[in-house]
Design a protein around this motif. Structure first.
Motif, mmCIF file in Angstrom:
data_model
loop_
_atom_site.group_PDB
_atom_site.id
_atom_site.type_symbol
_atom_site.label_atom_id
_atom_site.label_comp_id
_atom_site.label_asym_id
_atom_site.label_seq_id
_atom_site.Cartn_x
_atom_site.Cartn_y
_atom_site.Cartn_z
ATOM 1 N N ASP A 178 0.809 -1.219 0.000
ATOM 2 C CA ASP A 178 0.000 0.000 0.000
ATOM 3 C C ASP A 178 0.840 1.266 0.000
ATOM 4 N N ARG A 179 2.177 1.143 0.177
ATOM 5 C CA ARG A 179 3.059 2.298 0.161
ATOM 6 C C ARG A 179 4.312 1.999 -0.667
ATOM 7 N N PRO A 180 4.175 1.900 -1.989
ATOM 8 C CA PRO A 180 5.332 1.572 -2.833
ATOM 9 C C PRO A 180 6.399 2.648 -2.756
ATOM 10 N N LEU A 181 7.616 2.252 -3.004
ATOM 11 C CA LEU A 181 8.765 3.146 -2.890
ATOM 12 C C LEU A 181 8.868 4.053 -4.113
ATOM 13 N N SER A 182 9.078 5.329 -3.860
ATOM 14 C CA SER A 182 9.304 6.269 -4.956
ATOM 15 C C SER A 182 10.753 6.162 -5.426
ATOM 16 N N ASP A 183 11.064 6.814 -6.537
ATOM 17 C CA ASP A 183 12.433 6.791 -7.050
ATOM 18 C C ASP A 183 13.402 7.442 -6.057
ATOM 19 N N SER A 184 12.942 8.498 -5.374
ATOM 20 C CA SER A 184 13.802 9.148 -4.379
ATOM 21 C C SER A 184 14.088 8.210 -3.213
ATOM 22 N N THR B 257 18.731 8.587 -12.432
ATOM 23 C CA THR B 257 19.378 7.341 -12.833
ATOM 24 C C THR B 257 18.590 6.142 -12.326
ATOM 25 N N VAL B 258 18.064 6.266 -11.108
ATOM 26 C CA VAL B 258 17.203 5.206 -10.576
ATOM 27 C C VAL B 258 15.979 5.023 -11.469
ATOM 28 N N ALA B 259 15.402 6.141 -11.920
ATOM 29 C CA ALA B 259 14.231 6.059 -12.806
ATOM 30 C C ALA B 259 14.594 5.350 -14.111
ATOM 31 N N LYS B 260 15.779 5.634 -14.637
ATOM 32 C CA LYS B 260 16.200 4.983 -15.874
ATOM 33 C C LYS B 260 16.369 3.481 -15.669
ATOM 34 N N TYR B 261 17.038 3.086 -14.573
ATOM 35 C CA TYR B 261 17.231 1.667 -14.296
ATOM 36 C C TYR B 261 15.900 0.978 -14.032
ATOM 37 N N ARG B 262 14.970 1.667 -13.345
ATOM 38 C CA ARG B 262 13.658 1.078 -13.081
ATOM 39 C C ARG B 262 12.917 0.810 -14.386
ATOM 40 N N GLU B 263 12.990 1.746 -15.310
ATOM 41 C CA GLU B 263 12.332 1.552 -16.604
ATOM 42 C C GLU B 263 12.980 0.417 -17.385
ATOM 43 N N ILE C 153 5.915 2.981 -12.317
ATOM 44 C CA ILE C 153 6.128 4.015 -11.317
ATOM 45 C C ILE C 153 5.393 3.628 -10.031
ATOM 46 N N ALA C 154 5.706 4.322 -8.930
ATOM 47 C CA ALA C 154 5.183 3.942 -7.617
ATOM 48 C C ALA C 154 3.661 3.938 -7.578
ATOM 49 N N SER C 155 3.028 4.944 -8.174
ATOM 50 C CA SER C 155 1.566 5.040 -8.107
ATOM 51 C C SER C 155 0.878 3.864 -8.791
ATOM 52 N N LEU C 156 1.506 3.294 -9.810
ATOM 53 C CA LEU C 156 0.909 2.157 -10.514
ATOM 54 C C LEU C 156 1.246 0.822 -9.851
ATOM 55 N N ARG C 157 2.118 0.840 -8.853
ATOM 56 C CA ARG C 157 2.440 -0.393 -8.124
ATOM 57 C C ARG C 157 1.630 -0.501 -6.842
#
Length: 485
Positions: A441-447, A464-470, A476-480
């Motif tokens: 219920d509280r997924p981790l953001s990129d930060s 860079t975290v966002a790039k590796y996540r993609e 993204i966190a809201s969709l998880r």
């Protein structure tokens, strides 16, 4: 200005036919190489296989699909120590398993192993043929099947379909009710949802068919799901559960159940008919542990013992047959065998260099992957970077951890707090582990992911975290976000 002839000496690179052939063979995947060798053996009489290599296990006896092959997968072993090759179970023993022909089956053909895929249109036409329909309705439903797109949707209106049908069949106009009936028949076929005009309509058709047969205690959830899809699709896509509860007037538990119900549906009806067969690869190299170190060894099943037919050469010399055509075939045969041998020498040299640099990976896994680029292997092997690139293209190795493409081991580096370089793939693995262990219920953001990485000693920027996540195909966190049980 007068014209004059001058002799100028200059240097330039020339790609000889021999060099061109070596380059082409080096960059071929193993399956394509075996096909090329088989074709060359048929065309050139001076090439042969040793008589003792003509058994069922020979990679050149039969089609490439019947060879020692392994499905590409990456799975963690129970232990970091590789078992001896002969101790592997039969299903993964690629050298000694007779893949070409089952024992005792003389009528077996490799064609029997081919996977036959049924298309959505074939499936629907077969279903339509089992129904007792008016011939006109059946013809119109069959025409609508032909108009479906790859996702199983009907991208045109019934009016457009009617005009096209009349033009193609040279028939008169039909009553709109007949086309409505043909569409009803199409949408009644399996899979449910086919013939819809959009994913939203397809989901509604699937829910409508379920509501008719669901038990009374589940009917309310299906009705709520139907209302959510029809009126609040954007909130569903954003996982805005608070707004959904307010709009639908339901509890947390009901929102969770209706969301699970919607997730069990198929937005694109043709999804099951678009899957491709399992792709198989032939490992070029085995990685085994010897004397406490991991070593790379060529897969014997991929090294065909192609050689010059010396008897034919002696016979040609004895008869004094030195025709231009025969001499050309002999020269081509010698060049071909040299290119084949050189290919395997280069692949083994590159594989050994990779394994030497990735000892920790084969012992400990992805987090121990050492940063490496093509230039590193080129320096280790004294080869040009372009040669290394061709040598790793489409080549695979099999280890106790699974089957990996050579290119899997090449990655950029990220500096840790201690100043040590770490592979970017190791960082991506850590990100995936963090995401898998996050609260639903509280997924981790990129930060937050960047902060967790910093706690592990890896200074990685949020972008860079966002790039590796993609790259790991993590939303993204809201969709998880998920509703807690």
């Amino acid at each position: 200005m007068s014209n004059a002839l001058k002799i100028v000496q200059s240097q330039k690179m020339v790609l000889t036919p021999q060099l061109k052939q070596s380059i082409e063979l080096l960059q071929l995947p193993t399956a394509d190489l075996l096909e090329t060798i088989s074709r060359t053996l048929e065309e050139n009489p001076f090439l042969e296989l040793p008589e003792d290599s003509g058994g069922e296990d020979s990679p050149l006896r039969g089609s490439p699909e019947s060879e020692a092959q392994a499905p590409r997968h990456e799975e963690e072993p129970d232990s970091a120590t590789s078992a001896p090759l002969n101790d592997m179970p039969p299903e993964v023993d690629l050298v000694h398993q007779p893949w070409g022909m089952p024992e005792g089956d003389d009528d077996y053909s490799p064609i029997d192993r081919a996977v036959s895929l049924t298309t959505l249109a074939d499936h629907l036409h077969e279903e339509l043929g089992l129904l007792r329909l008016d011939p006109d309705i059946s013809a119109k439903a069959a025409f609508l099947i032909g108009e479906l797109d790859d996702d199983g949707f009907l991208p045109i209106s019934l009016e457009e379909a009617a005009r096209d049908f009349e033009r193609i069949t040279s028939t008169g106009p039909a009553a709109p009710e007949q086309w409505q009936e043909a569409l009803r028949v199409l949408r009644g076929l399996d899979p449910i949802g086919v013939g819809a005009s959009s994913p939203q309509e397809s989901l509604l058709l699937q829910l409508e068919s379920r509501i008719q047969f669901c038990p009374p205690e589940e009917r309310k959830i299906h009705e709520l799901a139907e209302k959510a899809i029809a009126e609040h699709l954007q909130e569903l896509a954003r996982k805005d559960f608070s707004r959904l509860k307010k709009c639908l007037g339901c509890s947390d538990e009901e929102v969770r159940r209706l969301y699970d119900c919607i997730q069990s549906l198929t937005p694109r009806p043709a999804a099951l008919y678009k899957s491709s067969p399992t792709l198989y690869v032939i490992p070029d190299v085995f990685v085994r542990r010897q004397a406490g170190r991991w070593e790379a060894l060529l897969n014997p099943a991929t090294v065909p013992p192609v050689r010059i037919n010396e008897r034919l050469v002696r016979l040609m010399s004895a008869q004094g047959n030195r025709s231009k055509e025969m001499s050309g075939c002999l020269t081509a045969a010698r060049t071909f065998t040299h290119s084949v041998n050189q290919r395997f020498e280069t692949i083994l040299k590159v594989a050994q260099a990779i394994v030497r640099r990735q000892q920790d990976f084969f012992s400990r896994g992805e987090l121990a992957l050492t940063p490496m680029v093509l230039r590193d292997i080129a320096e280790d092997t004294q080869l040009h970077e372009s040669t290394v690139s061709r040598a790793v293209n489409g080549k695979y190795l099999q280890s106790s951890r699974g089957v990996y493409e050579f290119r899997h081991f090449f990655s950029s580096h990220v500096s840790s707090a201690s100043g040590q370089a770490v592979s970017s793939k190791a960082i991506r693995t850590l990100i995936r582990e963090f995401v898998e262990g996050e609260p639903p219920d509280r997924p981790l953001s990129d930060s937050q992911l960047a902060a967790l990485l910093a706690g592990k000693g890896f200074a990685v920027a949020r972008r860079t975290v966002a790039k590796y996540r993609e790259q790991e195909q993590i939303p993204i966190a809201s969709l998880r976000k998920k509703i807690p049980l």
